[in-house]
Write a protein that holds these residues in place. Sequence first.
Motif, PDB file in Angstrom:
ATOM      1  N   THR A  10      64.075  84.830  97.693  1.00 50.01           N
ATOM      2  CA  THR A  10      63.051  84.135  96.901  1.00 50.01           C
ATOM      3  C   THR A  10      63.470  82.721  96.504  1.00 50.01           C
ATOM      4  OG1 THR A  10      63.944  84.922  94.801  1.00 50.01           O
ATOM      5  CG2 THR A  10      62.331  86.341  95.906  1.00 50.01           C
ATOM      6  N   GLY A  11      64.785  82.418  96.539  1.00 49.80           N
ATOM      7  CA  GLY A  11      65.265  81.117  96.083  1.00 49.80           C
ATOM      8  C   GLY A  11      65.279  80.991  94.562  1.00 49.80           C
ATOM      9  N   ARG A  12      65.000  82.087  93.860  1.00 51.11           N
ATOM     10  CA  ARG A  12      65.012  82.041  92.390  1.00 51.11           C
ATOM     11  C   ARG A  12      66.437  82.202  91.869  1.00 51.11           C
ATOM     12  NH1 ARG A  12      59.873  83.159  90.025  1.00 51.11           N
ATOM     13  NH2 ARG A  12      60.761  84.181  88.205  1.00 51.11           N
ATOM     14  N   LEU A  13      66.679  81.633  90.697  1.00 51.95           N
ATOM     15  CA  LEU A  13      67.971  81.807  90.034  1.00 51.95           C
ATOM     16  C   LEU A  13      67.938  83.157  89.317  1.00 51.95           C
ATOM     17  CD1 LEU A  13      70.694  80.515  88.955  1.00 51.95           C
ATOM     18  CD2 LEU A  13      69.345  79.748  87.000  1.00 51.95           C
ATOM     19  N   ALA A  14      68.716  84.124  89.837  1.00 53.48           N
ATOM     20  CA  ALA A  14      68.703  85.474  89.233  1.00 53.48           C
ATOM     21  C   ALA A  14      69.358  85.439  87.866  1.00 53.48           C
ATOM     22  CB  ALA A  14      69.410  86.458  90.154  1.00 53.48           C
ATOM     23  N   SER A  15      70.549  84.811  87.794  1.00 51.72           N
ATOM     24  CA  SER A  15      71.226  84.624  86.509  1.00 51.72           C
ATOM     25  C   SER A  15      72.375  83.651  86.714  1.00 51.72           C
ATOM     26  CB  SER A  15      71.735  85.952  85.931  1.00 51.72           C
ATOM     27  OG  SER A  15      72.815  86.421  86.693  1.00 51.72           O
ATOM     28  N   SER A  16      72.899  83.168  85.597  1.00 49.05           N
ATOM     29  CA  SER A  16      73.998  82.219  85.641  1.00 49.05           C
ATOM     30  C   SER A  16      74.964  82.564  84.513  1.00 49.05           C
ATOM     31  CB  SER A  16      73.454  80.793  85.464  1.00 49.05           C
ATOM     32  OG  SER A  16      74.511  79.876  85.395  1.00 49.05           O
ATOM     33  N   PRO A  17      76.197  83.016  84.846  1.00 50.88           N
ATOM     34  CA  PRO A  17      77.116  83.471  83.799  1.00 50.88           C
ATOM     35  C   PRO A  17      77.361  82.436  82.702  1.00 50.88           C
ATOM     36  CG  PRO A  17      77.937  84.138  85.933  1.00 50.88           C
ATOM     37  CD  PRO A  17      76.742  83.246  86.186  1.00 50.88           C
ATOM     38  N   ASN A  18      77.333  81.147  83.064  1.00 48.59           N
ATOM     39  CA  ASN A  18      77.611  80.130  82.045  1.00 48.59           C
ATOM     40  C   ASN A  18      76.351  79.595  81.378  1.00 48.59           C
ATOM     41  OD1 ASN A  18      80.464  80.252  82.377  1.00 48.59           O
ATOM     42  ND2 ASN A  18      80.192  79.180  84.309  1.00 48.59           N
ATOM     43  N   LEU A  19      75.181  80.050  81.846  1.00 47.56           N
ATOM     44  CA  LEU A  19      73.899  79.659  81.234  1.00 47.56           C
ATOM     45  C   LEU A  19      73.110  80.949  81.001  1.00 47.56           C
ATOM     46  CD1 LEU A  19      73.096  76.750  83.729  1.00 47.56           C
ATOM     47  CD2 LEU A  19      74.110  76.520  81.471  1.00 47.56           C
ATOM     48  N   PRO A  20      73.556  81.749  80.021  1.00 45.13           N
ATOM     49  CA  PRO A  20      73.039  83.118  79.905  1.00 45.13           C
ATOM     50  C   PRO A  20      71.551  83.219  79.573  1.00 45.13           C
ATOM     51  CG  PRO A  20      74.532  82.583  78.087  1.00 45.13           C
ATOM     52  CD  PRO A  20      74.604  81.449  79.052  1.00 45.13           C
ATOM     53  N   ASN A  21      70.953  82.133  79.068  1.00 43.47           N
ATOM     54  CA  ASN A  21      69.519  82.225  78.739  1.00 43.47           C
ATOM     55  C   ASN A  21      68.617  82.096  79.959  1.00 43.47           C
ATOM     56  OD1 ASN A  21      70.519  82.319  76.241  1.00 43.47           O
ATOM     57  ND2 ASN A  21      69.528  80.479  75.455  1.00 43.47           N
ATOM     58  N   LEU A  22      69.195  81.704  81.078  1.00 43.93           N
ATOM     59  CA  LEU A  22      68.377  81.550  82.280  1.00 43.93           C
ATOM     60  C   LEU A  22      68.461  82.835  83.112  1.00 43.93           C
ATOM     61  CD1 LEU A  22      69.197  77.946  83.554  1.00 43.93           C
ATOM     62  CD2 LEU A  22      67.330  78.685  82.079  1.00 43.93           C
ATOM     63  N   ARG A  23      67.359  83.533  83.203  1.00 46.11           N
ATOM     64  CA  ARG A  23      67.340  84.780  83.989  1.00 46.11           C
ATOM     65  C   ARG A  23      66.078  84.830  84.829  1.00 46.11           C
ATOM     66  NH1 ARG A  23      70.910  88.645  83.613  1.00 46.11           N
ATOM     67  NH2 ARG A  23      72.472  88.334  82.017  1.00 46.11           N
ATOM     68  N   ASP A  24      66.249  85.078  86.108  1.00 47.87           N
ATOM     69  CA  ASP A  24      65.135  85.194  87.035  1.00 47.87           C
ATOM     70  C   ASP A  24      64.139  84.048  86.843  1.00 47.87           C
ATOM     71  OD1 ASP A  24      63.643  86.206  89.108  1.00 47.87           O
ATOM     72  OD2 ASP A  24      62.457  87.512  87.803  1.00 47.87           O
ATOM     73  N   VAL A  25      64.617  82.839  87.000  1.00 47.69           N
ATOM     74  CA  VAL A  25      63.734  81.674  86.855  1.00 47.69           C
ATOM     75  C   VAL A  25      63.676  80.900  88.174  1.00 47.69           C
ATOM     76  CG1 VAL A  25      64.123  81.399  84.370  1.00 47.69           C
ATOM     77  CG2 VAL A  25      65.614  80.204  85.980  1.00 47.69           C
ATOM     78  N   ASP A  26      62.586  80.193  88.342  1.00 48.31           N
ATOM     79  CA  ASP A  26      62.409  79.361  89.524  1.00 48.31           C
ATOM     80  C   ASP A  26      62.619  77.909  89.131  1.00 48.31           C
ATOM     81  OD1 ASP A  26      61.641  78.115  91.878  1.00 48.31           O
ATOM     82  OD2 ASP A  26      60.169  79.680  92.324  1.00 48.31           O
ATOM     83  N   LEU A  27      63.705  77.326  89.625  1.00 51.16           N
ATOM     84  CA  LEU A  27      64.006  75.923  89.308  1.00 51.16           C
ATOM     85  C   LEU A  27      63.342  74.975  90.305  1.00 51.16           C
ATOM     86  CD1 LEU A  27      67.795  75.641  88.426  1.00 51.16           C
ATOM     87  CD2 LEU A  27      65.984  74.341  87.345  1.00 51.16           C
ATOM     88  N   ALA A  28      63.284  75.416  91.565  1.00 56.28           N
ATOM     89  CA  ALA A  28      62.790  74.515  92.608  1.00 56.28           C
ATOM     90  C   ALA A  28      61.285  74.288  92.492  1.00 56.28           C
ATOM     91  CB  ALA A  28      63.145  75.074  93.988  1.00 56.28           C
ATOM     92  N   LYS A  29      60.552  75.346  92.131  1.00 49.78           N
ATOM     93  CA  LYS A  29      59.089  75.241  92.133  1.00 49.78           C
ATOM     94  C   LYS A  29      58.560  74.211  91.124  1.00 49.78           C
ATOM     95  CE  LYS A  29      55.211  78.420  92.415  1.00 49.78           C
ATOM     96  NZ  LYS A  29      54.834  79.797  92.117  1.00 49.78           N
ATOM     97  N   PRO A  30      59.008  74.270  89.847  1.00 52.39           N
ATOM     98  CA  PRO A  30      58.493  73.258  88.914  1.00 52.39           C
ATOM     99  C   PRO A  30      58.882  71.831  89.312  1.00 52.39           C
ATOM    100  CG  PRO A  30      60.175  74.617  87.858  1.00 52.39           C
ATOM    101  CD  PRO A  30      59.860  75.251  89.172  1.00 52.39           C
ATOM    102  N   LEU A  31      60.040  71.681  89.992  1.00 56.23           N
ATOM    103  CA  LEU A  31      60.438  70.343  90.457  1.00 56.23           C
ATOM    104  C   LEU A  31      59.554  69.913  91.624  1.00 56.23           C
ATOM    105  CD1 LEU A  31      64.306  70.690  90.193  1.00 56.23           C
ATOM    106  CD2 LEU A  31      62.918  68.970  89.022  1.00 56.23           C
ATOM    107  N   ALA A  32      59.316  70.852  92.550  1.00 57.21           N
ATOM    108  CA  ALA A  32      58.464  70.529  93.702  1.00 57.21           C
ATOM    109  C   ALA A  32      57.060  70.165  93.233  1.00 57.21           C
ATOM    110  CB  ALA A  32      58.425  71.711  94.667  1.00 57.21           C
ATOM    111  N   GLY A  33      56.631  70.743  92.102  1.00 66.13           N
ATOM    112  CA  GLY A  33      55.305  70.440  91.563  1.00 66.13           C
ATOM    113  C   GLY A  33      55.197  69.004  91.064  1.00 66.13           C
TER     114      GLY A  33
END
Length: 300
Positions: free
Chosen positions: A79-102
């Motif tokens: 999916t290209g989604r960020l599932a999680s990031s150990p050093n950024l714990p508040n980000l879970r299952d988010v799409d970073l590319a889509k809002p930028l592409a928009g």
Amino acid sequence: MRIGIDVGGTNFRLGVFSGLDLIWEKRFEADFAGLCNKADDPLADIVATIASAIAEALENFPDAAAVGIGFPGFIDPVTGRLASSPNLPNLRDVDLAKPLAGRFNIPFSLENDALAAAYGEHVLGGAESMIYVGLGTGVGGGLILKGKPYPGEGGVAMEIGHIIVERAGRACGCGNSGCLEQYASATGISRTYFDFAGSHLAAREIAALAEGGDPVALAAFDLAANMLGCALSHVLKVIDVSHVVIGGGLSQSWHLMEKTFLARLEADLIPVLRGKVDIRVSASADKAGMLGAAYCSLKS
Ligand SMILES: [Zn+2]
């Protein structure tokens, strides 16, 4: 022309590439971990910060054909989604590319930062099959197999920073404890120095002390080197590639770790592998992370 962005622990760097040539580069201060702790909607703030950097690059290079981002975290390869990031714990299952592409009329891709750096090292003349180890705020890893980056089925392949090297050791952002990156990263070395000496110093300050012969600072680098040698020996027994590239900001202090690292690696490898692994420090001056991010989307 392509744009590559390498997101680190305290800043991110944006490079514009013409082929493999870096023709424009800028570093942007950005404390995304701090944002995650403070902001109501950290994703929106992170997107806005990265978007303003991209806008600046596109103003100078309107013909850029694509943007790739190397981001610290587990990126779902489907999916290209960020599932999680150990050093950024508040980000879970988010799409970073889509809002930028928009916001921009240009294709975006997202890749794990260390895998992007591994691909960049490979493209810059690295081996067909190789492991990249990024020593920075955390410890990242990327695997290139026969010229292709291997993210794993869930985007977690080569997360060597989360190999447990100390049972019931230091708590880690991934949810476990005793992970390699709690000892062998810049943050880990600071923590070790604090445990040994009782004062908070940045890894680069500890490196300066170690270079002056300070025994406590040298011991902090020694512990990091030991843990890394142990973890990497196990990885090499499983993956069996002959080339390892060490990169990331902390690799500038590799001379403080190399001897202990190699002794531990050789001791822990099975005899048939001893002396056969080519370990070298990245010669790309940290360009590989941006380059790999820019070109990872073309990999298959
Ligand atoms: Zn961990």
